[in-house]
Scaffold this active site. Structure first.
Site, PDB file in Angstrom:
ATOM      1  N   HIS A   8       0.830  -1.198   0.000  1.00  0.00           N
ATOM      2  CA  HIS A   8       0.000   0.000   0.000  1.00  0.00           C
ATOM      3  C   HIS A   8       0.873   1.260   0.000  1.00  0.00           C
ATOM      4  O   HIS A   8       1.583   1.521   0.976  1.00  0.00           O
ATOM      5  CB  HIS A   8      -0.883  -0.055   1.254  1.00  0.00           C
ATOM      6  CG  HIS A   8      -1.788   1.107   1.437  1.00  0.00           C
ATOM      7  ND1 HIS A   8      -1.674   1.979   2.500  1.00  0.00           N
ATOM      8  CD2 HIS A   8      -2.840   1.543   0.700  1.00  0.00           C
ATOM      9  CE1 HIS A   8      -2.622   2.888   2.411  1.00  0.00           C
ATOM     10  NE2 HIS A   8      -3.347   2.661   1.334  1.00  0.00           N
ATOM     11  N   ARG A   9       0.856   1.985  -1.100  1.00  0.00           N
ATOM     12  CA  ARG A   9       1.732   3.156  -1.311  1.00  0.00           C
ATOM     13  C   ARG A   9       3.205   2.723  -1.268  1.00  0.00           C
ATOM     14  O   ARG A   9       4.079   3.475  -0.847  1.00  0.00           O
ATOM     15  CB  ARG A   9       1.478   4.267  -0.288  1.00  0.00           C
ATOM     16  CG  ARG A   9       0.001   4.601  -0.080  1.00  0.00           C
ATOM     17  CD  ARG A   9      -0.236   5.716   0.906  1.00  0.00           C
ATOM     18  NE  ARG A   9      -1.622   5.768   1.346  1.00  0.00           N
ATOM     19  CZ  ARG A   9      -2.113   6.522   2.304  1.00  0.00           C
ATOM     20  NH1 ARG A   9      -1.315   7.376   2.925  1.00  0.00           N
ATOM     21  NH2 ARG A   9      -3.381   6.484   2.648  1.00  0.00           N
ATOM     22  N   GLU A  35       0.389  -0.954  -4.736  1.00  0.00           N
ATOM     23  CA  GLU A  35      -0.738  -0.021  -4.872  1.00  0.00           C
ATOM     24  C   GLU A  35      -0.184   1.380  -4.771  1.00  0.00           C
ATOM     25  O   GLU A  35       0.699   1.645  -3.938  1.00  0.00           O
ATOM     26  CB  GLU A  35      -1.759  -0.245  -3.745  1.00  0.00           C
ATOM     27  CG  GLU A  35      -3.035   0.572  -3.878  1.00  0.00           C
ATOM     28  CD  GLU A  35      -3.049   1.944  -3.182  1.00  0.00           C
ATOM     29  OE1 GLU A  35      -4.015   2.683  -3.365  1.00  0.00           O
ATOM     30  OE2 GLU A  35      -2.081   2.283  -2.452  1.00  0.00           O
ATOM     31  N   ASP A  37      -1.236   5.862  -5.708  1.00  0.00           N
ATOM     32  CA  ASP A  37      -2.310   6.829  -5.950  1.00  0.00           C
ATOM     33  C   ASP A  37      -1.890   7.810  -7.041  1.00  0.00           C
ATOM     34  O   ASP A  37      -0.773   8.317  -7.025  1.00  0.00           O
ATOM     35  CB  ASP A  37      -2.578   7.609  -4.660  1.00  0.00           C
ATOM     36  CG  ASP A  37      -2.820   6.675  -3.491  1.00  0.00           C
ATOM     37  OD1 ASP A  37      -3.830   5.959  -3.497  1.00  0.00           O
ATOM     38  OD2 ASP A  37      -1.965   6.632  -2.573  1.00  0.00           O
ATOM     39  N   HIS A  50      -0.618  10.678  -2.608  1.00  0.00           N
ATOM     40  CA  HIS A  50      -1.936  10.325  -2.075  1.00  0.00           C
ATOM     41  C   HIS A  50      -2.885  11.517  -1.947  1.00  0.00           C
ATOM     42  O   HIS A  50      -4.036  11.448  -2.348  1.00  0.00           O
ATOM     43  CB  HIS A  50      -1.782   9.658  -0.699  1.00  0.00           C
ATOM     44  CG  HIS A  50      -3.082   9.301  -0.074  1.00  0.00           C
ATOM     45  ND1 HIS A  50      -3.798  10.175   0.728  1.00  0.00           N
ATOM     46  CD2 HIS A  50      -3.835   8.181  -0.164  1.00  0.00           C
ATOM     47  CE1 HIS A  50      -4.916   9.586   1.103  1.00  0.00           C
ATOM     48  NE2 HIS A  50      -4.969   8.376   0.592  1.00  0.00           N
ATOM     49  N   GLU A 110      -4.705   3.604  -8.112  1.00  0.00           N
ATOM     50  CA  GLU A 110      -5.924   4.247  -7.619  1.00  0.00           C
ATOM     51  C   GLU A 110      -6.010   5.656  -8.191  1.00  0.00           C
ATOM     52  O   GLU A 110      -5.141   6.496  -7.915  1.00  0.00           O
ATOM     53  CB  GLU A 110      -5.912   4.288  -6.079  1.00  0.00           C
ATOM     54  CG  GLU A 110      -7.218   4.854  -5.574  1.00  0.00           C
ATOM     55  CD  GLU A 110      -7.235   5.162  -4.096  1.00  0.00           C
ATOM     56  OE1 GLU A 110      -6.381   4.696  -3.326  1.00  0.00           O
ATOM     57  OE2 GLU A 110      -8.143   5.924  -3.713  1.00  0.00           O
ATOM     58  N   LYS A 112      -7.194   9.137  -8.060  1.00  0.00           N
ATOM     59  CA  LYS A 112      -7.693   9.984  -6.957  1.00  0.00           C
ATOM     60  C   LYS A 112      -8.596  11.084  -7.510  1.00  0.00           C
ATOM     61  O   LYS A 112      -8.240  12.267  -7.506  1.00  0.00           O
ATOM     62  CB  LYS A 112      -6.499  10.581  -6.202  1.00  0.00           C
ATOM     63  CG  LYS A 112      -5.827   9.579  -5.264  1.00  0.00           C
ATOM     64  CD  LYS A 112      -6.682   9.343  -4.046  1.00  0.00           C
ATOM     65  CE  LYS A 112      -6.049   8.415  -3.032  1.00  0.00           C
ATOM     66  NZ  LYS A 112      -7.029   7.810  -2.130  1.00  0.00           N
ATOM     67  N   ASP A 230       0.789  -1.874   4.506  1.00  0.00           N
ATOM     68  CA  ASP A 230       1.992  -1.030   4.606  1.00  0.00           C
ATOM     69  C   ASP A 230       3.209  -1.873   4.988  1.00  0.00           C
ATOM     70  O   ASP A 230       4.336  -1.390   4.964  1.00  0.00           O
ATOM     71  CB  ASP A 230       1.805   0.034   5.709  1.00  0.00           C
ATOM     72  CG  ASP A 230       0.605   0.933   5.463  1.00  0.00           C
ATOM     73  OD1 ASP A 230       0.213   1.100   4.295  1.00  0.00           O
ATOM     74  OD2 ASP A 230       0.047   1.471   6.455  1.00  0.00           O
TER      75      ASP A 230
HETATM   76  O1  G3P Z   1      -6.509   1.352  -2.780  1.00  0.00           O
HETATM   77  C1  G3P Z   1      -6.762   1.081  -1.434  1.00  0.00           C
HETATM   78  C2  G3P Z   1      -6.481   2.265  -0.547  1.00  0.00           C
HETATM   79  O2  G3P Z   1      -5.278   2.856  -0.959  1.00  0.00           O
HETATM   80  C3  G3P Z   1      -7.581   3.279  -0.534  1.00  0.00           C
HETATM   81  O3  G3P Z   1      -7.406   4.282   0.410  1.00  0.00           O
HETATM   82  O4  G3P Z   1      -6.806   6.508   1.203  1.00  0.00           O
HETATM   83  O5  G3P Z   1      -5.119   4.698   1.330  1.00  0.00           O
HETATM   84  O6  G3P Z   1      -5.752   5.664  -0.871  1.00  0.00           O
HETATM   85  P1  G3P Z   1      -6.213   5.325   0.501  1.00  0.00           P
HETATM   86 MG    MG Z   2      -4.741   4.403  -2.361  1.00  0.00          MG
END
Ligand code: G3P
Ligand code: MG
Length: 246
Positions: A8-9, A35, A37, A50, A110, A112, A230
């Site tokens: 995640h990120r 993943e 953004d 993000h 993702e 945004k 994470d």
């Molecule tokens: O893609 C899953 C997750 O990243 C969504 O929430 O706010 O962390 O981008 P956020």
């Molecule tokens: Mg995200």
């Protein structure tokens, strides 16, 4: 099929989120995918950050959409995290694609677009994915159903996912009305019933953001399609222990 571990990120517990070192570390920690953004600069370059505003993760202020790419690249995207990472830059999507095309990683992008509806972002992103030949391992997700609709209109074979953080009574009726293939939900709404409904409707389910070993274990036991985490290293050892049955 195992539950995929999706950084995640990037490996964002250990490195500044959405930076190249975060993606590299995710690979070294044996994540199955990444993943990140996507937002657009003033000159319509897709960049990986993000927030709509640069304040939290750089030494600058103001909105991504008000910076040209060149201006945005002057910002320090690592110093806020620790001194060791001072001088890092916000990556462009293209920089990530140049790297990832040679690595066996899934890509979850993702868009945004839930706060700012960036003009033409879907086409711009699609063209780059196509140029780098990574469409077959990329999933496009968004909290904004408009982005999913736009992406599918460009090419119906692109995998898409609807993102939601709230429990929806009619989630499947809603999903059926969208051209979304998968659903990505916040961990707080994960439950037996949702897992059952996804399986019944053949909708791959992924959950974010799963960092605690107990929650990771729960996801692996539910055999969902993926977890966004994470801490890909912790997720990897929890999954390995589950596979060994220990
Ligand atoms: O893609 C899953 C997750 O990243 C969504 O929430 O706010 O962390 O981008 P956020
Ligand atoms: Mg995200």
């Amino acid at each position: 099929m195992p539950t995929f571990i999706l950084a995640h990120r990037g490996a964002s517990k250990y490195t500044p989120e959405n930076t190249m070192p975060a993606f590299h570390l995710a690979y070294r920690m044996q994540a199955d995918g990444i993943e990140t953004d996507v937002q657009l600069t003033k000159d319509e370059i897709p960049v990986l950050i993000h927030d709509e505003n640069v304040r939290r993760t750089t030494d600058g202020t103001g909105f991504v959409q008000d910076y040209t790419f060149e201006q945005l690249r002057m910002l320090d995207a690592g110093g806020w995290f620790s001194k060791e990472f001072e001088g890092l830059r916000i990556p462009s999507l293209e920089e990530l694609l140049e790297w990832i095309r040679d690595y066996p990683l899934f890509l979850h992008l993702e868009l945004k677009t839930d706060v700012i509806s960036y003009n033409n972002i879907e086409q711009i992103v699609y063209d780059l994915l196509s140029k780098y030949e990574v469409l077959d391992r990329t999933c496009i997700s968004s909290f904004n159903e408009g982005s999913i609709i736009n992406m599918k209109a460009i090419n119906p074979s692109v995998e898409t996912a609807y993102l939601t953080s709230t429990k929806m009574r009619k989630l499947f009726t809603y999903l059926n009305s969208l051209p979304a293939d998968d659903v990505h939900v916040k961990h707080t709404i994960l439950g037996r019933r949702l897992v059952y409904q996804c399986r019944k409707n053949k909708v791959p389910l992924r959950v974010y953001t799963v960092n605690k070993p107990s929650l990771l274990r729960k996801c692996f036991r539910f055999e969902i399609a993926g977890v966004f985490t994470d801490v890909p290293d912790i997720a990897w050892s929890v999954r390995a222990a589950e596979e060994r049955g220990t």
